[in-house]
Design an enzyme around this catalytic site. Structure first.
Site, PDB file in Angstrom:
ATOM      1  N   HIS A 326     -15.571  19.329 -17.403  1.00 17.33           N
ATOM      2  CA  HIS A 326     -15.058  20.547 -16.778  1.00 17.33           C
ATOM      3  C   HIS A 326     -15.929  20.873 -15.573  1.00 17.33           C
ATOM      4  O   HIS A 326     -17.150  20.936 -15.693  1.00 17.33           O
ATOM      5  CB  HIS A 326     -15.062  21.723 -17.755  1.00 17.33           C
ATOM      6  N   ASP A 374     -10.224  21.692 -24.769  1.00 16.47           N
ATOM      7  CA  ASP A 374      -9.131  20.871 -25.304  1.00 16.47           C
ATOM      8  C   ASP A 374      -9.619  20.039 -26.482  1.00 16.47           C
ATOM      9  O   ASP A 374      -8.930  19.921 -27.505  1.00 16.47           O
ATOM     10  CB  ASP A 374      -8.569  19.962 -24.206  1.00 16.47           C
TER      11      ASP A 374
END
Length: 430
Positions: A326, A374
């Site tokens: 990320h 996720d």
């Protein structure tokens, strides 16, 4: 690891060096209101300056020299494009209105986090009866029950809008009540249940999905008993679902939140803002990454193939490994870390968890990057053996709290979001 993060605060000297000016000029900027200073907390009473404000000044300078260039860069993980007081990402942590999201996920209920995000300081709008299924929704559910949960939620929410008599009101109280109805409706649609009493959203989801795992999906919503006493396994599962919802609740101006704000800025209803956000969430670069990560974990079979071989084969085929990396977090997504920690503390001997954890650790070593939310949601779904589509449903129901908060903030601003485009096509004939 990737994505080295800069420190959030600068000294006066560092600020001057960043801006290419003298320290005295920095003090002048403060006196003129161009830049804000705040106490550093040290005994010498020195001041500190927020890096994001310093960078904003640099962007304004660049914009004067090259109009349009900085605005283009801001659209993709760039500099802030609008002001918000909902969530903040700083020092590898996520905060909801100043409160640490990881801490909230440990003991709070999702409903209380909704109240926090919606700035409800009085009696919670969740102290009300659950909405009921109407005839049109029941008919659509029977026809669409095999569709992905995210599609089912989007369609049924549009059907339900016309039965909400206060959906057209824009007062804060009315928006909160509509928000409660929307979040609860999404929980009903995703779980396929008819709850009784004042059960929490997490309880509704767990008991419904638990039964679905045993009996399969139904053509009609199931009526949940009013006074089911949870056993220890139920309590742990419900806590983990609470955490998943809370950590999904908001993440600044992600694509779905920005979509909700754009729709709300047109003065469309809160329902339409959430429906549009659901559409954005369903994309491969957003919410579907959760489903892809769940599918990755489902491929794991320790008896046939070790995790490293599985990952290497995917890379050799040119496939990406979903659920890792990320751009906002230098040391890894704190939401994924917290979900992993909570899952391990609640289900330390769960075989599904242990095998998935091995794969995630191998991916970190192989990719040189950390798991995202996720992967955290996928880990929760695998550990609890939730049905297909539940991971994205958790993400959608949780994130709906943030979508509603962003929409409320946008309504209050009373401004239309309408950026300009820089034309680069064929010029008209002269």
């Amino acid at each position: 690891m990737k994505n080295e993060q800069k420190k959030p605060f600068l000294s006066a000297l560092e600020t001057a060096q960043e801006l290419g000016v003298e320290v005295e000029t920095v003090y002048a900027y403060v006196s003129r209101g161009i830049l804000r200073s705040e106490s550093s907390g040290s005994k010498d009473r020195t001041k500190r300056y927020r890096r994001e404000e310093v960078e904003r000044l640099l962007i304004q300078r660049e914009e004067k020299l090259n109009p349009g260039r900085t605005a283009k860069a801001a659209l993709t993980f760039g500099q802030p494009v609008l002001e918000s007081s909902i969530s903040m990402i700083e020092n590898s942590s996520l905060y909801y209105r100043g409160q640490n999201a990881e801490t909230l996920s440990e003991t709070s209920r999702f409903e209380s986090v909704c109240d926090l995000l919606w700035e409800n300081e009085g009696v919670s709008a969740f102290d009300s009866e659950w909405p009921v299924w109407d005839g049109s929704s029941l008919y659509c559910y029977a026809e669409l029950k095999d569709r992905p949960l995210i599609d089912l939620c989007r369609i049924l929410l549009g059907v339900s809008e016309y039965l909400d008599p206060i959906s057209f009101l824009r007062t804060q109280d009315a928006l909160r009540k509509t928000g409660v109805r929307i979040v609860r409706l999404l929980a009903l649609f995703a779980s396929g249940s008819k709850p009784k009493g004042n059960r929490s959203i997490s309880e509704i989801l767990w008991y419904s999905w638990k039964e679905e795992a045993v009996k399969g999906k139904r053509s009609v919503p199931i009526e949940l008993k009013k006074n089911v006493q949870p056993n220890q396994e139920d309590k742990k599962a419900i806590r983990l679902i609470e955490a998943a919802l809370i950590l999904s609740a908001d993440h600044e101006l992600n694509v779905s939140a920005f979509t909700a704000r754009c729709v709300a800025s047109s003065d469309a209803s809160l329902y339409q803002a959430v429906i549009a956000a659901l559409g954005a969430l369903s994309g491969n670069r957003h919410g579907l990454l959760t489903e892809k990560t769940i599918e990755l974990l489902a491929e794991l079979d320790p008896k046939r193939k070790d995790p490293k071989s599985l990952l290497v084969e995917k890379l050799k085929r040119g496939e990406t490994i979903p659920g890792f990396g990320h751009p906002f977090y230098k040391d890894g997504d704190p939401r994924a870390k917290k979900l992993t920690e909570l899952t391990e503390s609640l289900f330390p001997k769960n075989r599904e968890f242990l095998s998935a954890k091995v794969l995630i650790e191998e991916a970190v070593r192989l990719l040189g990057d950390y798991p995202t939310i996720d992967a955290g949601l996928a880990l929760v779904c695998r550990t609890l053996k939730l049905p297909k589509g539940a991971g994205l449903a958790l993400f959608a129901i949780g994130r709906c709290a943030g979508w509603i908060a962003h929409s409320m903030e946008q309504y209050a601003s009373d401004r239309l979001i309408r950026p300009r485009a820089r034309y680069v096509g064929i010029l008209p004939g002269r």
